[in-house]
Design a protein around this motif. Structure first.
Motif, PDB file in Angstrom:
ATOM      1  N   GLY A  30       0.800  -1.287  -0.068  1.00 29.79           N
ATOM      2  CA  GLY A  30      -0.002   0.003  -0.077  1.00 29.79           C
ATOM      3  C   GLY A  30       0.740   1.364  -0.083  1.00 29.79           C
ATOM      4  N   LYS A  31       2.041   1.446   0.872  1.00 30.72           N
ATOM      5  CA  LYS A  31       2.970   2.539   0.886  1.00 30.72           C
ATOM      6  C   LYS A  31       3.217   2.847  -0.664  1.00 30.72           C
ATOM      7  CE  LYS A  31       6.698   4.434   2.920  1.00 30.72           C
ATOM      8  NZ  LYS A  31       7.890   3.995   3.884  1.00 30.72           N
ATOM      9  N   SER A  32       3.764   1.996  -1.230  1.00 34.69           N
ATOM     10  CA  SER A  32       4.274   2.363  -2.717  1.00 34.69           C
ATOM     11  C   SER A  32       2.948   2.708  -3.662  1.00 34.69           C
ATOM     12  CB  SER A  32       4.830   1.111  -3.470  1.00 34.69           C
ATOM     13  OG  SER A  32       5.901   0.785  -2.684  1.00 34.69           O
ATOM     14  N   MET A  33       1.776   2.052  -3.348  1.00 34.02           N
ATOM     15  CA  MET A  33       0.541   2.575  -4.089  1.00 34.02           C
ATOM     16  C   MET A  33       0.050   3.897  -4.097  1.00 34.02           C
ATOM     17  SD  MET A  33      -0.992  -1.300  -3.760  1.00 34.02           S
ATOM     18  CE  MET A  33      -2.455  -1.157  -4.730  1.00 34.02           C
ATOM     19  N   VAL A  34       0.051   4.317  -2.620  1.00 32.79           N
ATOM     20  CA  VAL A  34      -0.340   5.585  -2.229  1.00 32.79           C
ATOM     21  C   VAL A  34       0.931   6.632  -2.792  1.00 32.79           C
ATOM     22  CG1 VAL A  34      -0.659   7.196  -0.511  1.00 32.79           C
ATOM     23  CG2 VAL A  34      -1.510   4.914   0.010  1.00 32.79           C
ATOM     24  N   TYR A  47      -5.430   5.826   6.077  1.00 38.44           N
ATOM     25  CA  TYR A  47      -5.614   5.198   7.544  1.00 38.44           C
ATOM     26  C   TYR A  47      -4.707   4.098   7.348  1.00 38.44           C
ATOM     27  CZ  TYR A  47      -6.967   2.827  11.382  1.00 38.44           C
ATOM     28  OH  TYR A  47      -7.182   1.966  12.607  1.00 38.44           O
ATOM     29  N   ASN A  48      -4.126   3.911   8.510  1.00 42.17           N
ATOM     30  CA  ASN A  48      -3.376   2.601   8.809  1.00 42.17           C
ATOM     31  C   ASN A  48      -3.344   2.211  10.227  1.00 42.17           C
ATOM     32  OD1 ASN A  48      -1.700   0.350   7.491  1.00 42.17           O
ATOM     33  ND2 ASN A  48      -0.238   1.024   9.051  1.00 42.17           N
ATOM     34  N   ARG A  49      -3.527   1.100  10.640  1.00 47.19           N
ATOM     35  CA  ARG A  49      -3.308   0.681  12.200  1.00 47.19           C
ATOM     36  C   ARG A  49      -2.296   1.139  12.949  1.00 47.19           C
ATOM     37  NH1 ARG A  49      -4.998  -5.793  12.486  1.00 47.19           N
ATOM     38  NH2 ARG A  49      -3.258  -5.486  10.912  1.00 47.19           N
ATOM     39  N   SER A  50      -1.309   1.096  12.097  1.00 48.41           N
ATOM     40  CA  SER A  50       0.069   1.709  12.632  1.00 48.41           C
ATOM     41  C   SER A  50       0.460   2.934  11.885  1.00 48.41           C
ATOM     42  CB  SER A  50       1.437   0.634  12.532  1.00 48.41           C
ATOM     43  OG  SER A  50       1.010  -0.502  13.115  1.00 48.41           O
ATOM     44  N   LYS A  51       0.254   4.210  12.601  1.00 47.07           N
ATOM     45  CA  LYS A  51       0.480   5.332  11.750  1.00 47.07           C
ATOM     46  C   LYS A  51       2.103   5.590  11.365  1.00 47.07           C
ATOM     47  CE  LYS A  51      -0.310  10.422  12.232  1.00 47.07           C
ATOM     48  NZ  LYS A  51      -0.665  11.515  13.225  1.00 47.07           N
ATOM     49  N   ASP A  52       2.846   4.860  12.241  1.00 46.54           N
ATOM     50  CA  ASP A  52       4.303   5.042  12.118  1.00 46.54           C
ATOM     51  C   ASP A  52       4.713   4.555  10.519  1.00 46.54           C
ATOM     52  OD1 ASP A  52       4.738   5.854  14.410  1.00 46.54           O
ATOM     53  OD2 ASP A  52       5.497   4.019  15.284  1.00 46.54           O
ATOM     54  N   LYS A  53       3.740   3.407  10.078  1.00 52.10           N
ATOM     55  CA  LYS A  53       3.951   2.873   8.596  1.00 52.10           C
ATOM     56  C   LYS A  53       3.562   4.255   7.658  1.00 52.10           C
ATOM     57  CE  LYS A  53       4.108  -1.880   9.679  1.00 52.10           C
ATOM     58  NZ  LYS A  53       3.452  -3.185   9.472  1.00 52.10           N
ATOM     59  N   ALA A  54       2.977   5.213   8.018  1.00 54.51           N
ATOM     60  CA  ALA A  54       2.437   6.020   7.167  1.00 54.51           C
ATOM     61  C   ALA A  54       3.288   7.367   7.063  1.00 54.51           C
ATOM     62  CB  ALA A  54       0.699   6.326   7.305  1.00 54.51           C
ATOM     63  N   LEU A  55       4.078   7.945   8.230  1.00 55.45           N
ATOM     64  CA  LEU A  55       4.694   8.951   8.245  1.00 55.45           C
ATOM     65  C   LEU A  55       5.277   9.310   6.996  1.00 55.45           C
ATOM     66  CD1 LEU A  55       6.341   8.425  11.978  1.00 55.45           C
ATOM     67  CD2 LEU A  55       4.247   9.675  11.236  1.00 55.45           C
ATOM     68  N   LEU A  57       4.550   8.934   3.910  1.00 57.42           N
ATOM     69  CA  LEU A  57       3.513   9.380   3.038  1.00 57.42           C
ATOM     70  C   LEU A  57       2.783  10.611   3.607  1.00 57.42           C
ATOM     71  CD1 LEU A  57       1.794   5.721   2.396  1.00 57.42           C
ATOM     72  CD2 LEU A  57       3.112   7.133   1.030  1.00 57.42           C
ATOM     73  N   ILE A  58       2.610  10.900   4.889  1.00 58.54           N
ATOM     74  CA  ILE A  58       2.222  12.134   5.319  1.00 58.54           C
ATOM     75  C   ILE A  58       2.856  13.271   5.115  1.00 58.54           C
ATOM     76  CG2 ILE A  58       1.314  13.243   7.499  1.00 58.54           C
ATOM     77  CD1 ILE A  58       0.552  10.372   8.771  1.00 58.54           C
ATOM     78  N   GLU A  59       4.251  13.071   5.258  1.00 60.02           N
ATOM     79  CA  GLU A  59       5.212  14.011   4.898  1.00 60.02           C
ATOM     80  C   GLU A  59       5.173  14.416   3.345  1.00 60.02           C
ATOM     81  OE1 GLU A  59       9.045  12.639   6.169  1.00 60.02           O
ATOM     82  OE2 GLU A  59       8.700  12.829   8.273  1.00 60.02           O
ATOM     83  N   ASN A  60       4.830  13.369   2.609  1.00 57.36           N
ATOM     84  CA  ASN A  60       4.768  13.761   1.307  1.00 57.36           C
ATOM     85  C   ASN A  60       3.453  14.327   0.850  1.00 57.36           C
ATOM     86  OD1 ASN A  60       7.299  12.689   0.718  1.00 57.36           O
ATOM     87  ND2 ASN A  60       6.911  10.762   0.198  1.00 57.36           N
ATOM     88  N   ALA A  62       0.093  13.074   1.887  1.00 54.22           N
ATOM     89  CA  ALA A  62      -1.023  12.465   2.213  1.00 54.22           C
ATOM     90  C   ALA A  62      -1.814  12.982   3.607  1.00 54.22           C
ATOM     91  CB  ALA A  62      -0.730  10.759   2.435  1.00 54.22           C
ATOM     92  N   VAL A  63      -3.043  12.919   3.501  1.00 54.44           N
ATOM     93  CA  VAL A  63      -3.868  13.436   4.562  1.00 54.44           C
ATOM     94  C   VAL A  63      -4.222  12.260   5.617  1.00 54.44           C
ATOM     95  CG1 VAL A  63      -5.799  14.776   5.378  1.00 54.44           C
ATOM     96  CG2 VAL A  63      -4.735  15.280   3.056  1.00 54.44           C
ATOM     97  N   TRP A  64      -3.726  12.276   6.782  1.00 52.80           N
ATOM     98  CA  TRP A  64      -3.894  11.468   7.872  1.00 52.80           C
ATOM     99  C   TRP A  64      -5.547  11.353   8.339  1.00 52.80           C
ATOM    100  CZ3 TRP A  64      -2.470   6.724   9.495  1.00 52.80           C
ATOM    101  CH2 TRP A  64      -2.878   6.130  10.388  1.00 52.80           C
ATOM    102  N   CYS A  65      -6.011  10.164   8.387  1.00 55.86           N
ATOM    103  CA  CYS A  65      -7.433  10.042   8.997  1.00 55.86           C
ATOM    104  C   CYS A  65      -7.138   9.157  10.209  1.00 55.86           C
ATOM    105  CB  CYS A  65      -8.261   9.436   8.128  1.00 55.86           C
ATOM    106  SG  CYS A  65      -8.542  10.580   6.780  1.00 55.86           S
ATOM    107  N   GLU A  66      -8.007   9.135  11.190  1.00 58.42           N
ATOM    108  CA  GLU A  66      -7.910   8.519  12.404  1.00 58.42           C
ATOM    109  C   GLU A  66      -8.704   7.025  12.333  1.00 58.42           C
ATOM    110  OE1 GLU A  66      -5.857   9.058  14.953  1.00 58.42           O
ATOM    111  OE2 GLU A  66      -5.462  11.017  14.395  1.00 58.42           O
ATOM    112  N   SER A  67      -9.411   6.973  11.313  1.00 57.46           N
ATOM    113  CA  SER A  67     -10.218   5.564  11.237  1.00 57.46           C
ATOM    114  C   SER A  67     -10.898   5.359   9.970  1.00 57.46           C
ATOM    115  CB  SER A  67     -11.381   5.722  12.102  1.00 57.46           C
ATOM    116  OG  SER A  67     -12.362   6.514  11.754  1.00 57.46           O
TER     117      SER A  67
END
Length: 306
Positions: A30-34, A47-55, A57-60, A62-67
């Motif tokens: 998913g990370k590469s796909m996003v 959204y991902n259960r572990s936000k650490d794995k999305a950091l 993408l967020i820096e690049n 992507a907009v983080w959602c809580e659920s």
């Protein structure tokens, strides 16, 4: 109720301005796909259960959602790629899931390898709310996800597939409509059945070459270009030879897929002895602590014979 999206305008882009994209599951695939979506100037709610794995993408951007609920309320086109069927159940049917909170005329595309039965359930429940759903599992591993060359097998309404095709093209090159809801998942089972026994052959060829005193890399040059050639042979043997067992696809997830395929085959009264053997071998490796390694770690099965 029949739902339609306005057709997209070009490859990997051209979604209508009022349509927003959501993505749930930013792991190995998913990370590469996003990132492909972001690279093509799309706004993506993730959204991902572990936000650490999305950091990253967020820096690049992507907009983080809580659920999943938050993603459903923000996005019109939502992709999911999670681990197991029970994860899919929770993402789609949980109290904070997509279906309870999805917007009318939205489209959900599950790219997890899951069960055909669950794919049909998502499709049918979505229809009741004016939501279209596609089951679109992928093949190609981390390499295909990074390169945007995944094979994608799609089930659901054909018009929805046609409408959504340009955005799915961000991730893949071989994208094929297979039929009604659940057909994508059934096709992925065919894919996994072929890979399972092929991986046994790839590893057996490699251990045979070593026992015969051959140079495995030289052997690979010959057999990968002949009738024995396969994606697994060309892409996984170099990893094996370098001692790289990092997951392009987790053993634990492959075992899950093989279980699904065997259960579906049993419903059809269809024996699959090759698949059953591969599942047994991988389960032995998982019991030895290899479940988080890539499928190429099957080569370690032969360590017991040295």
């Amino acid at each position: 109720m029949e739902v339609r999206l306005r057709p997209f305008n070009n490859k990997c882009g051209g979604i209508p301005l009022e349509k927003t994209i959501g993505f749930i599951g930013t792991g190995v695939m998913g990370k590469s796909m996003v990132q492909h979506l972001l690279n093509n100037s799309h706004s993506v709610y993730i959204y991902n259960r572990s936000k650490d794995k999305a950091l990253d993408l967020i820096e690049n951007g992507a907009v983080w959602c809580e659920s999943p609920k938050d993603v459903a309320q923000q996005a019109d086109i939502i992709f999911t790629i999670v681990g197991y069927p029970y994860d899919v159940e929770e993402v789609y049917f949980g109290s904070d899931g997509l279906l309870p909170h999805g917007k009318f005329n939205s489209v959900f595309i599950d790219m997890t390898t899951s069960t055909p039965t669950l794919a049909k359930k998502i499709y049918e429940e979505g229809k009741k709310k004016g939501i279209q759903a596609l089951d679109a599992p992928v093949s190609g591993g981390d390499i295909g996800a990074k390169n945007g060359t995944l094979t994608i097998m799609v089930g659901g309404d054909e018009q929805t597939f046609t409408d959504i095709l340009p955005i799915i093209s961000c991730f893949g090159q071989n994208i094929v409509y297979q039929g009604t809801a659940g057909s994508g998942q059934h096709t992925k089972m065919c894919n996994q059945i072929a890979i399972a026994t092929n991986m046994i052959g790839v590893c057996e060829a490699l251990v045979y070459a070593k026992k015969a005193g051959l140079d495995p890399e030289t052997v690979l040059k010959s057999i990968s270009a002949g009738a024995a050639g396969s994606w697994s042979l060309s892409n996984y043997v170099p990893r094996i030879l370098s001692g790289d067992y990092s997951p392009g696809f987790f053993i634990k997830h492959f075992i899950k897929d093989m279980k699904i395929a065997l259960e579906e085959a049993e419903k059809m009264n269809l024996p699959l002895p090759g698949l059953a053997l591969a599942k047994q071998m991988y389960e032995e490796l998982a019991e030895q602590g290899e479940e988080n390694n890539g499928t190429q770690a099957l080569i370690k099965y032969w360590d017991q014979f040295e």
